[in-house]
Design a protein around this motif. Structure first.
Motif, PDB file in Angstrom:
ATOM      1  N   TYR A   1       1.024  -0.968   0.033  1.00 37.75           N
ATOM      2  CA  TYR A   1      -0.039   0.163   0.106  1.00 37.75           C
ATOM      3  C   TYR A   1       1.004   1.191   0.055  1.00 37.75           C
ATOM      4  O   TYR A   1       0.576   2.271  -0.810  1.00 37.75           O
ATOM      5  CB  TYR A   1      -0.809   0.072   1.146  1.00 37.75           C
ATOM      6  CG  TYR A   1      -1.639   1.316   1.609  1.00 37.75           C
ATOM      7  CD1 TYR A   1      -2.555   1.869   0.724  1.00 37.75           C
ATOM      8  CD2 TYR A   1      -1.005   2.176   2.696  1.00 37.75           C
ATOM      9  CE1 TYR A   1      -3.102   3.153   1.062  1.00 37.75           C
ATOM     10  CE2 TYR A   1      -1.727   3.295   3.023  1.00 37.75           C
ATOM     11  CZ  TYR A   1      -2.522   3.815   2.254  1.00 37.75           C
ATOM     12  OH  TYR A   1      -3.158   4.941   2.516  1.00 37.75           O
ATOM     13  N   LEU A   2       2.052   1.238   0.892  1.00 39.47           N
ATOM     14  CA  LEU A   2       2.737   2.384   0.850  1.00 39.47           C
ATOM     15  C   LEU A   2       3.425   2.619  -0.425  1.00 39.47           C
ATOM     16  O   LEU A   2       3.666   3.756  -0.977  1.00 39.47           O
ATOM     17  CB  LEU A   2       3.908   1.909   1.782  1.00 39.47           C
ATOM     18  CG  LEU A   2       3.302   2.332   3.486  1.00 39.47           C
ATOM     19  CD1 LEU A   2       4.530   1.938   4.353  1.00 39.47           C
ATOM     20  CD2 LEU A   2       2.608   3.602   3.681  1.00 39.47           C
ATOM     21  N   ALA A   3       3.778   1.608  -1.039  1.00 43.69           N
ATOM     22  CA  ALA A   3       4.438   1.617  -2.370  1.00 43.69           C
ATOM     23  C   ALA A   3       3.295   2.365  -3.568  1.00 43.69           C
ATOM     24  O   ALA A   3       3.864   3.151  -4.372  1.00 43.69           O
ATOM     25  CB  ALA A   3       4.961   0.226  -2.968  1.00 43.69           C
ATOM     26  N   LEU A   4       2.303   1.874  -3.405  1.00 43.59           N
ATOM     27  CA  LEU A   4       1.255   2.690  -4.358  1.00 43.59           C
ATOM     28  C   LEU A   4       0.958   4.102  -3.906  1.00 43.59           C
ATOM     29  O   LEU A   4       0.755   4.906  -4.920  1.00 43.59           O
ATOM     30  CB  LEU A   4      -0.068   1.954  -3.962  1.00 43.59           C
ATOM     31  CG  LEU A   4      -0.212   0.598  -4.720  1.00 43.59           C
ATOM     32  CD1 LEU A   4      -1.445  -0.371  -4.061  1.00 43.59           C
ATOM     33  CD2 LEU A   4       0.089   0.318  -6.154  1.00 43.59           C
ATOM     34  N   LEU A   5       1.172   4.370  -2.742  1.00 48.55           N
ATOM     35  CA  LEU A   5       1.142   5.825  -2.179  1.00 48.55           C
ATOM     36  C   LEU A   5       2.314   6.694  -2.645  1.00 48.55           C
ATOM     37  O   LEU A   5       2.133   7.669  -3.028  1.00 48.55           O
ATOM     38  CB  LEU A   5       1.095   5.717  -0.801  1.00 48.55           C
ATOM     39  CG  LEU A   5       0.469   7.245  -0.084  1.00 48.55           C
ATOM     40  CD1 LEU A   5      -0.693   7.379  -0.559  1.00 48.55           C
ATOM     41  CD2 LEU A   5       0.501   7.097   1.537  1.00 48.55           C
ATOM     42  N   ALA A   6       3.456   5.899  -2.699  1.00 49.33           N
ATOM     43  CA  ALA A   6       4.604   6.662  -3.270  1.00 49.33           C
ATOM     44  C   ALA A   6       4.688   6.862  -4.613  1.00 49.33           C
ATOM     45  O   ALA A   6       4.854   7.779  -5.078  1.00 49.33           O
ATOM     46  CB  ALA A   6       5.882   6.058  -2.842  1.00 49.33           C
ATOM     47  N   GLY A   7       3.796   5.898  -5.282  1.00 44.50           N
ATOM     48  CA  GLY A   7       3.670   5.991  -6.708  1.00 44.50           C
ATOM     49  C   GLY A   7       2.775   7.182  -7.123  1.00 44.50           C
ATOM     50  O   GLY A   7       3.156   7.682  -8.245  1.00 44.50           O
ATOM     51  N   TYR A   8       1.859   7.334  -6.495  1.00 48.06           N
ATOM     52  CA  TYR A   8       1.010   8.488  -6.752  1.00 48.06           C
ATOM     53  C   TYR A   8       1.631   9.839  -6.682  1.00 48.06           C
ATOM     54  O   TYR A   8       1.435  10.388  -7.421  1.00 48.06           O
ATOM     55  CB  TYR A   8      -0.321   8.316  -5.847  1.00 48.06           C
ATOM     56  CG  TYR A   8      -1.364   9.394  -5.956  1.00 48.06           C
ATOM     57  CD1 TYR A   8      -2.314   9.000  -6.923  1.00 48.06           C
ATOM     58  CD2 TYR A   8      -1.322  10.488  -5.532  1.00 48.06           C
ATOM     59  CE1 TYR A   8      -3.492  10.178  -7.386  1.00 48.06           C
ATOM     60  CE2 TYR A   8      -2.361  11.490  -5.981  1.00 48.06           C
ATOM     61  CZ  TYR A   8      -3.407  11.280  -6.715  1.00 48.06           C
ATOM     62  OH  TYR A   8      -4.281  12.200  -7.011  1.00 48.06           O
ATOM     63  N   ILE A   9       2.386   9.850  -5.519  1.00 47.16           N
ATOM     64  CA  ILE A   9       3.085  11.086  -5.149  1.00 47.16           C
ATOM     65  C   ILE A   9       4.019  11.343  -6.407  1.00 47.16           C
ATOM     66  O   ILE A   9       4.343  12.543  -6.953  1.00 47.16           O
ATOM     67  CB  ILE A   9       3.791  11.070  -3.884  1.00 47.16           C
ATOM     68  CG1 ILE A   9       2.733  10.978  -2.602  1.00 47.16           C
ATOM     69  CG2 ILE A   9       4.712  12.207  -3.704  1.00 47.16           C
ATOM     70  CD1 ILE A   9       3.448  10.830  -1.288  1.00 47.16           C
ATOM     71  N   LYS A  10       4.486  10.153  -6.626  1.00 45.47           N
ATOM     72  CA  LYS A  10       5.380  10.592  -8.072  1.00 45.47           C
ATOM     73  C   LYS A  10       5.089  10.821  -9.163  1.00 45.47           C
ATOM     74  O   LYS A  10       5.328  11.740 -10.239  1.00 45.47           O
ATOM     75  CB  LYS A  10       6.379   9.192  -7.951  1.00 45.47           C
ATOM     76  CG  LYS A  10       7.433   9.311  -9.166  1.00 45.47           C
ATOM     77  CD  LYS A  10       8.558   7.964  -9.138  1.00 45.47           C
ATOM     78  CE  LYS A  10       9.533   8.299 -10.068  1.00 45.47           C
ATOM     79  NZ  LYS A  10      10.481   7.097  -9.998  1.00 45.47           N
ATOM     80  N   LEU A  11       3.829  10.072  -9.663  1.00 42.42           N
ATOM     81  CA  LEU A  11       3.199  10.365 -10.635  1.00 42.42           C
ATOM     82  C   LEU A  11       2.240  11.421 -11.007  1.00 42.42           C
ATOM     83  O   LEU A  11       1.929  11.918 -12.228  1.00 42.42           O
ATOM     84  CB  LEU A  11       2.640   8.965 -11.456  1.00 42.42           C
ATOM     85  CG  LEU A  11       3.572   7.674 -11.348  1.00 42.42           C
ATOM     86  CD1 LEU A  11       2.710   6.408 -11.664  1.00 42.42           C
ATOM     87  CD2 LEU A  11       4.539   7.869 -12.443  1.00 42.42           C
ATOM     88  N   HIS A  12       1.734  11.620  -9.821  1.00 44.03           N
ATOM     89  CA  HIS A  12       0.333  12.602  -9.961  1.00 44.03           C
ATOM     90  C   HIS A  12       0.638  13.759  -9.087  1.00 44.03           C
ATOM     91  O   HIS A  12      -0.699  14.443  -8.852  1.00 44.03           O
ATOM     92  CB  HIS A  12      -0.875  11.691  -9.671  1.00 44.03           C
ATOM     93  CG  HIS A  12      -1.095  10.560 -10.337  1.00 44.03           C
ATOM     94  ND1 HIS A  12      -1.552  10.830 -11.993  1.00 44.03           N
ATOM     95  CD2 HIS A  12      -1.206   9.402 -10.494  1.00 44.03           C
ATOM     96  CE1 HIS A  12      -1.569   9.780 -12.632  1.00 44.03           C
ATOM     97  NE2 HIS A  12      -1.322   8.657 -11.664  1.00 44.03           N
TER      98      HIS A  12
END
Length: 359
Positions: A181-192
């Protein structure tokens, strides 16, 4: 290397130092021996309240830099070697002075499966699953991504806060699903999320506020004679999650000028995981802090200050040892590359890379 990446390496160092301080207070039996409700008692929880982000941020750093990158099996193998090296070397040193059992031998040789280090065991599974998270996020629209994170936040954090049961397999934020879940959260911060200096100040203010709220929850629990005084210090509590996101955004948008210190920061940050593996092995984690008499100082007025200071010493010593290990391994690698075993290993890693890439 981009400026903001140096910022993130500073965050990596800070998080590992927070972990070391927390281990001093816990494994050093400092907090346990402080007078209940005393100034030092709340000072120790003040540190813990501001440190609840450490594991979350450490995982998010991996997610941030890997979520949209190509999977490399060699990185996983390098991680396993590092864990195995420290597990075996520390065990052999301990075995020379103390009595060990057959179970200890098994744990030393199978550190990931035996969960010698809870974080390393969960992190290994996380790294192996991370490329599939990357495949998911690049196919989601921004709205779909937001919905996914919203649902997972309700399941993993909010629901647990209300009912205090692991309905969805999450109890304290030490689970593989929470790491993903944290990886997905970090991915959102990076991409969006866009780069904006004003988010540095906003993130810092929210981080401080939510950390103080976590401390206030401890104070209220003490006053109300609640047993679970540290609930909001769990990694998956809403306050911990808010603090994590706020600090991560703060660091991402931190103004940074290149300097001669950048190389030092990157070098020290590269040793962060080794610091954890060195000082928190289950065989010596209490011996480390007993060496500094942490528990004996717990009743003094400067107990917390002493804990913060010796954590610096432990961090620096472990960093030096890890950098030495890296140097030795780099020399040995030159010899190892000429062996048949190395070529077989490379072939296996390349084969796994192709499988993950769908080739």
């Amino acid at each position: 290397m981009k400026k903001r990446q140096v910022n993130f390496e500073l965050l990596r160092i800070l998080c590992m130092y927070m972990i070391v301080v927390g281990h001093c207070l816990f494994h050093g039996r400092v907090t346990a021996k402080l007078g209940f409700g005393t100034t030092n008692y709340f000072l120790s929880y003040l540190i813990q309240a501001f440190s609840i982000v450490h594991v979350n941020c450490f995982v998010m750093l991996s997610g941030y830099f890997s979520i949209d990158k190509e999977f490399k099996a060699q990185r996983v193998l390098r991680l396993w070697r590092q864990v195995f090296f420290y597990s075996l070397v520390i065990f052999l040193c301990y075995h020379f002075y103390e009595t060990t059992t057959g179970a200890d031998w098994v744990k030393a040789l199978l550190p990931i499966s035996a969960r010698n280090y809870w974080f390393a065991s969960v992190y290994m599974g996380f790294v192996l699953l991370l490329p599939f998270a990357g495949m998911l996020v690049v196919r989601l629209t921004k709205k779909q991504y937001q919905y996914l994170l919203f649902v997972l936040t309700i399941f993993f954090s909010v629901n647990h806060m209300i009912f205090r049961v692991d309905t969805y397999g999450i109890f304290s934020g030490r689970e593989l699903s929470w790491f993903c879940y944290l990886a997905l959260l970090a991915g959102y911060i990076k991409l969006h999320t866009r780069q904006d200096k004003k988010y540095f100040l906003y993130g810092l203010c929210v981080y401080i506020t939510s950390s103080l709220m976590a401390l206030a929850s401890v104070y209220l629990s003490v006053k109300m004679h609640q047993e679970d005084i540290g609930y909001f210090l769990n990694y998956n509590s809403p306050l911990a999650l808010i603090s994590t996101c706020a600090l991560f955004l703060c660091v991402k948008n931190m103004p940074w000028r290149e300097s001669k210190l950048d190389a030092v920061i990157l070098k020290v940050a590269s040793a962060a995981f080794g610091v954890y593996l060195l000082h928190d092995n289950y065989l010596i984690r209490y011996l480390v802090w007993d060496f500094f008499h942490a528990s004996k100082v717990a009743r003094t007025h400067f107990a917390v200050i002493y804990a913060v200071a010796i954590a610096v010493v432990v961090y620096l010593v472990c960093t030096a040892l890890e950098l030495l290990r890296q140097l030795v391994f780099s020399k040995l690698k030159m010899l190892y590359q000429d062996t048949l075993l190395y070529r077989k290993e490379q072939a296996l890693c390349e084969s796994l890379d192709r499988v993950i890439a769908g080739k």
